[in-house]
Design a protein around this motif. Structure first.
Motif, PDB file in Angstrom:
ATOM      1  N   ILE A 254       0.841  -1.200   0.000  1.00 23.88           N
ATOM      2  CA  ILE A 254       0.000   0.000   0.000  1.00 23.88           C
ATOM      3  C   ILE A 254       0.877   1.251   0.000  1.00 23.88           C
ATOM      4  N   GLN A 255       1.948   1.226   0.790  1.00 21.29           N
ATOM      5  CA  GLN A 255       2.864   2.365   0.808  1.00 21.29           C
ATOM      6  C   GLN A 255       3.490   2.582  -0.571  1.00 21.29           C
ATOM      7  N   ASN A 256       3.911   1.501  -1.212  1.00 21.37           N
ATOM      8  CA  ASN A 256       4.501   1.630  -2.547  1.00 21.37           C
ATOM      9  C   ASN A 256       3.521   2.280  -3.518  1.00 21.37           C
ATOM     10  N   TYR A 257       2.274   1.849  -3.447  1.00 22.23           N
ATOM     11  CA  TYR A 257       1.279   2.414  -4.358  1.00 22.23           C
ATOM     12  C   TYR A 257       1.051   3.898  -4.067  1.00 22.23           C
ATOM     13  N   HIS A 258       0.964   4.246  -2.794  1.00 22.02           N
ATOM     14  CA  HIS A 258       0.745   5.652  -2.442  1.00 22.02           C
ATOM     15  C   HIS A 258       1.929   6.524  -2.864  1.00 22.02           C
ATOM     16  N   MET A 259       3.141   6.009  -2.682  1.00 14.07           N
ATOM     17  CA  MET A 259       4.322   6.819  -2.983  1.00 14.07           C
ATOM     18  C   MET A 259       4.655   6.819  -4.476  1.00 14.07           C
ATOM     19  N   ASP A 260       4.592   5.648  -5.106  1.00 11.37           N
ATOM     20  CA  ASP A 260       4.991   5.552  -6.507  1.00 11.37           C
ATOM     21  C   ASP A 260       3.837   5.825  -7.462  1.00 11.37           C
ATOM     22  N   GLY A 261       2.643   5.375  -7.081  1.00 10.18           N
ATOM     23  CA  GLY A 261       1.493   5.562  -7.956  1.00 10.18           C
ATOM     24  C   GLY A 261       0.834   6.914  -7.794  1.00 10.18           C
ATOM     25  N   ASN A 262       0.650   7.346  -6.536  1.00 13.30           N
ATOM     26  CA  ASN A 262      -0.025   8.622  -6.274  1.00 13.30           C
ATOM     27  C   ASN A 262       0.939   9.789  -6.130  1.00 13.30           C
ATOM     28  N   GLY A 263       2.225   9.478  -5.960  1.00 10.66           N
ATOM     29  CA  GLY A 263       3.209  10.545  -5.800  1.00 10.66           C
ATOM     30  C   GLY A 263       3.218  11.173  -4.426  1.00 10.66           C
ATOM     31  N   TRP A 264       2.647  10.499  -3.418  1.00 10.62           N
ATOM     32  CA  TRP A 264       2.640  11.036  -2.065  1.00 10.62           C
ATOM     33  C   TRP A 264       3.993  10.797  -1.409  1.00 10.62           C
ATOM     34  N   TRP A 265       4.237  11.496  -0.297  1.00 12.54           N
ATOM     35  CA  TRP A 265       5.537  11.334   0.335  1.00 12.54           C
ATOM     36  C   TRP A 265       5.585  10.193   1.336  1.00 12.54           C
ATOM     37  N   ASP A 266       4.447   9.515   1.554  1.00 12.56           N
ATOM     38  CA  ASP A 266       4.439   8.359   2.448  1.00 12.56           C
ATOM     39  C   ASP A 266       3.096   7.651   2.289  1.00 12.56           C
ATOM     40  N   ILE A 267       2.925   6.558   2.998  1.00 10.28           N
ATOM     41  CA  ILE A 267       1.626   5.908   3.067  1.00 10.28           C
ATOM     42  C   ILE A 267       0.604   6.905   3.605  1.00 10.28           C
ATOM     43  N   GLY A 268      -0.635   6.818   3.147  1.00 12.40           N
ATOM     44  CA  GLY A 268      -1.594   7.869   3.464  1.00 12.40           C
ATOM     45  C   GLY A 268      -2.210   7.798   4.846  1.00 12.40           C
ATOM     46  N   TYR A 269      -2.270   6.610   5.443  1.00 14.35           N
ATOM     47  CA  TYR A 269      -3.027   6.416   6.681  1.00 14.35           C
ATOM     48  C   TYR A 269      -2.141   6.564   7.914  1.00 14.35           C
ATOM     49  N   ASN A 270      -2.762   6.932   9.009  1.00 15.00           N
ATOM     50  CA  ASN A 270      -2.034   6.986  10.277  1.00 15.00           C
ATOM     51  C   ASN A 270      -1.792   5.589  10.835  1.00 15.00           C
ATOM     52  N   PHE A 271      -2.783   4.712  10.668  1.00 16.25           N
ATOM     53  CA  PHE A 271      -2.641   3.324  11.100  1.00 16.25           C
ATOM     54  C   PHE A 271      -3.405   2.425  10.131  1.00 16.25           C
ATOM     55  N   LEU A 272      -3.015   1.151  10.103  1.00 15.96           N
ATOM     56  CA  LEU A 272      -3.700   0.148   9.297  1.00 15.96           C
ATOM     57  C   LEU A 272      -3.974  -1.069  10.173  1.00 15.96           C
ATOM     58  N   VAL A 273      -5.060  -1.775   9.875  1.00 12.38           N
ATOM     59  CA  VAL A 273      -5.451  -2.956  10.646  1.00 12.38           C
ATOM     60  C   VAL A 273      -5.777  -4.078   9.671  1.00 12.38           C
ATOM     61  N   ASP A 274      -5.233  -5.272   9.904  1.00 14.05           N
ATOM     62  CA  ASP A 274      -5.562  -6.391   9.024  1.00 14.05           C
ATOM     63  C   ASP A 274      -6.673  -7.235   9.635  1.00 14.05           C
ATOM     64  N   ARG A 275      -7.107  -8.264   8.907  1.00  8.50           N
ATOM     65  CA  ARG A 275      -8.294  -9.012   9.313  1.00  8.50           C
ATOM     66  C   ARG A 275      -8.085  -9.792  10.603  1.00  8.50           C
ATOM     67  N   SER A 276      -6.832 -10.074  10.971  1.00  8.73           N
ATOM     68  CA  SER A 276      -6.590 -10.780  12.224  1.00  8.73           C
ATOM     69  C   SER A 276      -6.506  -9.829  13.408  1.00  8.73           C
ATOM     70  N   GLY A 277      -6.610  -8.514  13.147  1.00  9.67           N
ATOM     71  CA  GLY A 277      -6.586  -7.532  14.225  1.00  9.67           C
ATOM     72  C   GLY A 277      -5.230  -6.905  14.475  1.00  9.67           C
ATOM     73  N   ARG A 278      -4.223  -7.261  13.669  1.00 12.23           N
ATOM     74  CA  ARG A 278      -2.908  -6.642  13.865  1.00 12.23           C
ATOM     75  C   ARG A 278      -2.956  -5.173  13.460  1.00 12.23           C
ATOM     76  N   ILE A 279      -2.283  -4.335  14.247  1.00  9.49           N
ATOM     77  CA  ILE A 279      -2.255  -2.894  13.999  1.00  9.49           C
ATOM     78  C   ILE A 279      -0.870  -2.514  13.483  1.00  9.49           C
ATOM     79  N   PHE A 280      -0.840  -1.808  12.358  1.00  2.00           N
ATOM     80  CA  PHE A 280       0.416  -1.369  11.758  1.00  2.00           C
ATOM     81  C   PHE A 280       0.507   0.155  11.827  1.00  2.00           C
ATOM     82  N   GLU A 281       1.654   0.633  12.240  1.00  2.00           N
ATOM     83  CA  GLU A 281       1.891   2.070  12.268  1.00  2.00           C
ATOM     84  C   GLU A 281       2.066   2.586  10.846  1.00  2.00           C
TER      85      GLU A 281
END
Length: 695
Positions: A254-281
């Motif tokens: 997701i970070q690669n897409y945001h930075m390389d595809g959208n041209g943003w300077w980082d991943i867009g979200y403050n946090f991400l959560v997967d289906r098992s409940g893990r929280i990613f900064e």
């Protein structure tokens, strides 16, 4: 998530209606009433069994079709299943049964199953180590959304909410696995890991220590190109998103897409959560996000990794816990919201949208520090998704093979471990970072390495390959292209010819400039005839068409050809919108309404929104006005689905209200007092049922 389990007595009362009742009476030496009473209790199974360490097998009811007109019909179908099972194994075969309306019935309950066939899976007995869940449908029936949702909730219940000795393992399998049977029919594609019906597994050991945030360094984040800080006092809200991609996506992808595809300077979200409940900064607590225009400073943005309906209760609990942690950080109660409430988008889908509206129900855990091990790979096939706006997966496979990769990849459009490895090999060969995601940098390096041209991509968010082929042919290209949805050299030449004809650079890639020039040249409309929109992928459209019962079923191949176009038009007609073949916002909204899930605020107010949702549910004209036509439709609906026996006269007095209250208690376990008073409590129960698609 808690389930409402209907007891055996609900269906056992219909056993005497089975034509085999004389044989049952003789076998048991009982009267018809005695047989019904006997059926209320599961037969003790003397065969050995073990805890359900394997998981769950999914079944259906065999050949033909089953179209219940009332809940009583569903109960009679289960009674027939019990009678059949009695002559075979002295009881019904299944642990649980789920009807098309989403009601969950007890069969054998938490006892050993006898419906999964003999044998073993991974060393675990099919009957001794797996639960058996039967959907009340037959081979010609499409599984209703209410049924699929309830099976998903039931599986989560068996994995997470029962005692340890009864807890199900992680496998979700079709009865047909290893056997010559079509069972479970049209539920087969759902009886698989990471399918729509798989709720994921609970995270072991989470409750005692709280939830740990997986840091950027632990998931292998790229360094940001820049950052913009925000103070706690500037925060006023908390916005929920979804990634709209597969649950196998990684934060790095997701970070690669945001930075390389959208041209943003980082991943867009403050946090991400997967289906098992893990929280990613993501950007974390102190950095401005890039998740919702005009709300990036004021709102934390939290993204669930997956599509609509993929979010498990574990994921929701983690998002809820992040919300309360964010309140602590900001020193105030933040506004709970979701992306589509503050922007023009479908994000985060109906499921999460309804969940946020209803107050984010669930369990709150403390957010604590720690360094859980995470290697940056997804919990599945190792892919990072593979699909970008630049090049289709099949096209990536052809490109890898074209540079001499051995053994060559199967060009099947599926991004699995072999394709992931092949793309990384190509990236190394053309001189870019080998992350497995074909973004703009990989495309540019590949084109340069390949001597220009050779785009073979065809896939953009503007127009599918099949739609490009039709457009080329429509301008008189000869010989005309085969409209097969495959973007090969002939199609590339045709697109370049069209681009020259409409006056744009002939690069073979149908992007915004080509679309605008083509529309101007033809006097047509943008995005027409494309099939691919930013709302729902072609694959998702095909799944939706099949899910509503289209015959013959579409191949779920992600290609928008004539059959898929015809299927989408069929669906549009079915859900009541103009059948133009393009899945836009109007089609999405109508489909959501048709499938259930009204997204109402449960506030007890019987206003236009609730009236409209109820009118959709009962088949009345959806004008938001509660008039005689709607009242008669309600009475007819209750007669059909609740055996109410009402006179259809448009009088929604105590008799009609009592019938509705009984129906709500049956369908959702609302616990209403059946007093004929249509008050706030009854309206709240009605709103809940409409949100769940269970009225």
């Amino acid at each position: 998530m808690p389930i409402h389990l209907r007891p055996r007595s609900d269906w056992a009362q219909h056993v005497a209606e089975d034509p085999r009742i004389p044989l049952l009476m003789v076998r048991l030496g009982k009267t018809a009433a005695g047989v019904e009473k006997y059926a209320e209790t599961a037969t003790a199974n003397e065969n050995s069994w073990e805890p359900w360490t394997g998981g769950v097998f999914i079944h259906h009811r065999g050949e033909g079709t089953f179209r219940p007109e009332s809940e009583g019909d569903c109960q009679r179908e289960i009674a027939r299943a019990w009678a059949s099972g009695f002559f075979d194994v002295d009881d019904i075969h299944y642990n649980f049964l789920v009807c098309p309306h989403g009601q969950i019935y007890e069969g054998r309950g938490y006892r050993r199953a006898e419906g999964n066939a003999p044998g073993y899976v991974n060393g675990v007995g099919r009957n001794t180590g797996f639960y058996s869940i039967c959907g009340l449908l037959r081979s010609q029936d499409a599984p209703a959304k209410a049924m699929r949702d309830s099976i998903k909730n039931l599986i989560w219940h068996l994995r997470a909410e029962v005692s340890a000795s009864k807890r199900a393992g992680g496998l979700l399998l079709p009865h047909s696995l290893g056997y010559d049977t079509e069972c479970p029919g049209n539920l087969t594609s759902y009886a698989a890991a990471r399918s729509e019906m798989d709720p994921g597994m609970p995270v072991a050991g989470k409750e005692p220590d709280g939830l740990q945030i997986i840091s950027r360094s632990q998931w292998g984040a790229r360094p940001p190109r820049d950052e913009d800080r925000v103070t706690p006092s500037q925060r006023t809200g908390f916005a929920v998103h979804y990634s709209a991609g597969p649950t196998s996506q990684t934060p790095r992808a997701i970070q690669n897409y945001h930075m390389d595809g959208n041209g943003w300077w980082d991943i867009g979200y403050n946090f991400l959560v997967d289906r098992s409940g893990r929280i990613f900064e993501g950007r974390g607590w102190m950095t401005v996000g890039a998740h919702a225009k005009d709300y990036n400073t004021s709102h934390f943005g939290v993204c669930f990794i997956g599509r609509d309906g993929d979010a498990t209760q574990a994921a929701k609990n983690s998002i809820r816990s992040l919300y309360f942690k964010a309140n602590d950080y900001a020193g105030k109660t933040l506004t709970r919201t979701y992306h589509s409430a503050i922007g023009s988008t479908q994000c985060p889908g109906n499921d999460l949208r309804t969940w946020v509206r209803n107050g984010m129900p669930g369990t709150t855990y403390p957010i604590v520090g720690g360094s859980p091990v995470y290697n940056g790979e997804p919990p599945g096939d190792g892919s990072a998704g593979g699909l970008t706006d630049v090049r289709s997966i099949a096209s990536q496979q052809r490109a890898v093979n074209g540079l001499g990769y051995t053994p060559p990849l199967d060009v099947d459009g599926l991004f699995g471990p072999l394709t992931n490895t092949g793309v990384k090999w190509l990236q190394t060969k053309v001189g870019v970072s080998a992350d497995g995601l074909w973004g703009p940098l990989t495309e540019a390096a590949y084109v340069a390495y390949n001597g220009g041209g050779g785009s073979d991509g065809g896939l953009t968010t503007i127009r599918t390959a099949a739609a490009q082929q039709r457009a080329v042919n429509g301008l008189g290209y000869t010989p005309p292209l085969d409209v097969d949805g495959v973007f090969g050299p002939l199609t590339e030449s045709g697109v370049k010819w069209l681009q020259t004809k409409v006056g744009v650079g002939a690069d073979g890639l149908w992007g915004p400039a080509t679309e605008a020039a083509y529309v101007a040249h033809t006097g047509g409309s943008a995005n027409a005839d494309g099939g691919l929109t930013t709302i729902r992928s072609v694959t998702a459209q095909q799944y939706a068409v099949n899910g509503l019962g289209h015959t013959p079923k579409l191949d779920v191949d992600g290609l928008f050809g004539p059959r898929t176009e015809a299927g989408v038009k069929w669906l549009q007609t079915k859900v009541g919108v103009d059948p133009d073949g393009l899945w836009g916002p109007a089609t999405e909204a109508a489909y959501d309404r048709y499938e259930g899930g009204a997204g109402l605020t449960v506030d007890g107010t019987f206003g236009p929104a609730t009236v409209t949702a109820l009118q959709y549910a009962i088949g009345a004209s959806a004008d938001g006005v509660w008039g005689p036509e709607s009242k008669r439709a309600l009475q007819q609906h209750l007669n059909t689905w609740a055996d109410a026996g009402l006179i259809v006269d448009g009088d929604t007095g105590p008799a009609t209200v009592k019938a509705m209250q009984r129906h709500l208690n049956t369908m959702t376990g609302a616990g209403l007092t059946v007093d004929g008073d249509w008050g706030t409590g009854t309206t709240k129960a009605l709103q809940t049922a409409l949100n769940q698609g269970r009225f």
